[in-house]
Design an enzyme around this catalytic site. Structure first.
Site, short mmCIF file in Angstrom:
data_model
loop_
_atom_site.label_atom_id
_atom_site.label_comp_id
_atom_site.label_asym_id
_atom_site.label_seq_id
_atom_site.Cartn_x
_atom_site.Cartn_y
_atom_site.Cartn_z
N CYS A 59 3.10 8.42 1.49
CA CYS A 59 3.75 7.58 2.33
C CYS A 59 3.91 6.11 1.62
O CYS A 59 3.24 5.37 1.12
CB CYS A 59 2.74 7.19 3.38
SG CYS A 59 3.10 6.06 4.74
N CYS A 91 6.05 -5.21 15.66
CA CYS A 91 5.52 -4.32 17.04
C CYS A 91 4.30 -4.42 17.18
O CYS A 91 3.30 -4.82 16.28
CB CYS A 91 5.72 -2.87 16.32
SG CYS A 91 7.53 -2.41 16.15
N HIS A 97 7.56 5.46 20.95
CA HIS A 97 6.44 4.94 21.33
C HIS A 97 6.65 4.63 23.12
O HIS A 97 5.61 4.13 23.53
CB HIS A 97 5.92 3.68 20.66
CG HIS A 97 6.12 3.84 19.30
ND1 HIS A 97 5.41 4.77 18.62
CD2 HIS A 97 6.70 3.18 18.30
CE1 HIS A 97 5.50 4.70 17.37
NE2 HIS A 97 6.46 3.74 17.20
N GLU A 157 0.96 -1.29 -0.20
CA GLU A 157 0.18 0.05 -0.18
C GLU A 157 0.71 1.33 -0.08
O GLU A 157 1.97 1.41 0.73
CB GLU A 157 -0.87 -0.04 1.08
CG GLU A 157 -1.71 -1.23 1.21
CD GLU A 157 -3.26 -1.02 2.31
OE1 GLU A 157 -3.11 -0.07 3.10
OE2 GLU A 157 -3.65 -2.38 2.51
N CYS A 177 -2.16 5.70 9.45
CA CYS A 177 -0.80 5.12 10.07
C CYS A 177 -1.14 3.85 10.49
O CYS A 177 -2.10 3.70 11.59
CB CYS A 177 -0.14 5.99 11.19
SG CYS A 177 0.79 7.05 10.59
N CYS A 236 6.28 -6.88 7.48
CA CYS A 236 7.52 -6.27 8.31
C CYS A 236 7.81 -7.39 9.44
O CYS A 236 6.87 -8.12 9.96
CB CYS A 236 7.09 -5.18 9.03
SG CYS A 236 8.57 -4.54 10.06
N CYS A 277 0.94 -2.70 15.59
CA CYS A 277 1.10 -2.37 14.01
C CYS A 277 0.34 -3.35 13.17
O CYS A 277 0.71 -4.58 13.31
CB CYS A 277 2.50 -2.19 13.63
SG CYS A 277 2.70 -1.80 12.10
#
Ligand code: SAH
Ligand code: SF4
Length: 398
Positions: free
Chosen positions: A129, A140, A246, A116, A366, A136, A143
């Site tokens: 973006c 995390c 974070h 995306e 996000c 990934c 996410c």
């Protein structure tokens, strides 16, 4: 100017250039070659540097994906190039337009995966973006991309191809086309520093005056903290740096961002500081990204701890309200907690902005970028699980 990675070696092995010849056509894909690599390629076929620059401009400033469009390149050279090279962008599977002007592209890449890319307009500014990996591997806990697992690194052509596709869709890649994509953030799917060579090459094209010509202050790499690669970064680029922090302490960050167990906060901040200190221009600041999750990292004591932690680091802070997605039980920070958190940081003297949620209606916010990732890791996990089942059935039967 800081140049991109080492000159081109046309290789089919697992190298930074593997994408260049991966189409099955055996032809080299010029789309993903940085200026230095394109020049090296032209020199390797006995052609002059200025020819490479002409072709570079045709591809990235005029959106050419066919050598026949290149009218200032001789017919002979065009024929020669057609035999050995191609300009092959990835394929747009779908495009979504949000009511707020945000545009999301689903882009098909090999292996039946979909990534995306999101364009976010904001006044004169248009931020793209961009994704760097199919999924990934860093997992995390908050996410959506991380929850999808990991398939592979994107090639340089697939990374810069996202900019090419978006710019072209807005009519930017034409004579006197409007400059619509003014900023790029490497904040889509994936961890850019885990795909170092391809990301660095793509960013060099974004900032190259013969390609997209975006200023170094408008191209940002965001990382969750792959310290050894961050330590190398200043040798290859002078783009802006964002750190996905974070949490204000290692105990909490270990839970939210597992790579912290390997490269804890002190190590990460020291490395980020070295990066900006290596930049020729002073007054650079690191952007600290802090996703606020209800009751997890959004308490006033977290804000105070964060303010103390960042005392000696030149930063601006960007607070991101957590965006919920299916596979997560976390909740978005409340408006009260968000305001309080921001106030504490501002009172401590930090420039602190809040990232507004955009493209919510098309799942483009996000951390919501999931694409379709055929996850090799999970496939092997499932395989292991089946294997375990067979073993236990055997044990019970014994
Ligand atoms: N891997 C890189 C870049 C991609 S993530 C990184 O982690 O920095 C881009 C940003 O989105 C990061 O700051 C990330 O922490 C944030 N993010 C991820 N999931 C989110 C979610 N569900 N809600 C809000 N922000 C999220
Ligand atoms: Fe990967 Fe970044 Fe998501 Fe973490 S936040 S899983 S590093 S994409």
């Amino acid at each position: 100017m800081i140049d991109s990675l080492v000159p081109l070696t046309i290789a089919t092995s697992d190298s930074a250039d593997k994408d260049a010849v991966a189409s099955g056509s055996g032809k080299i894909n010029l789309l993903g070659l940085s200026e230095a690599k394109l020049v090296a390629f032209f020199e390797s076929i006995g052609e002059k540097k200025f020819r490479a620059i002409q072709v570079l401009k045709w591809i990235h400033q005029f959106g050419a994906d066919n050598f026949d469009y290149m009218t200032n390149v001789s017919k002979d050279l065009r024929a020669k190039l057609k035999n050995i090279a191609e300009i092959r962008p990835p394929e747009v599977a779908q495009q979504f337009d949000s009511a707020d002007g945000t545009r999301k592209f689903l882009i098909r890449v090999s292996g039946n995966n979909v990534i995306e890319t999101v364009f976010i307009p904001d006044g004169d500014r248009g931020t793209l973006c961009v994704s760097s990996q199919v999924g990934c591997s860093l997992d995390c806990s908050f996410c959506a991309t991380g929850k999808q697992g990991f398939n592979r690194d994107l090639t340089a052509a697939e990374i810069i191809g996202q900019v090419w596709i978006a710019a072209k869709s807005f009519g930017q890649l034409a004579a006197n086309g409007p400059r619509v994509v003014t900023n790029v953030v490497m904040m889509g799917m994936g961890e850019p520093l885990m795909n170092f060579d391809n990301v660095v090459d793509s960013m060099s094209l974004m900032m190259d005056d013969n390609a997209y010509g975006i200023s170094k202050r408008r191209v940002t790499l965001s990382t969750s903290g792959v310290v050894p690669q961050l330590d190398r970064l200043s040798q290859y680029t002078d783009a802006c740096l964002a750190i996905s922090l974070h949490a204000p302490n290692d105990e909490l960050r270990n839970e939210l961002v597992p790579i912290n167990r390997k490269y804890p906060i002190a190590m990460l901040l020291a490395s980020a500081k070295r990066y900006i200190e290596a930049m020729p221009d002073t007054h650079r600041k690191i952007t600290i990204e802090y996703t606020l999750i209800d009751q997890v990292n959004d308490r006033p004591h977290h804000a105070h701890e964060l303010a103390a932690l960042l005392r000696d680091v030149p930063v601006k802070i960007n607070l991101i309200p957590f965006n919920p997605f299916n596979l997560s039980n976390y909740k978005r920070v409340s408006n009260n907690a968000l305001r309080k958190f921001q106030d504490i940081l501002m009172e401590a003297g930090y420039i602190t902005t809040v990232r507004t949620t955009r493209g919510d209606d098309i799942d483009a916010a996000c951390g919501q970028l999931a694409g379709t990732v055929n996850d090799i890791t999970k496939r092997s996990e499932r395989h292991r699980a089946r294997f375990d089942e067979v073993q236990s059935v055997r044990l019970i039967g014994e």
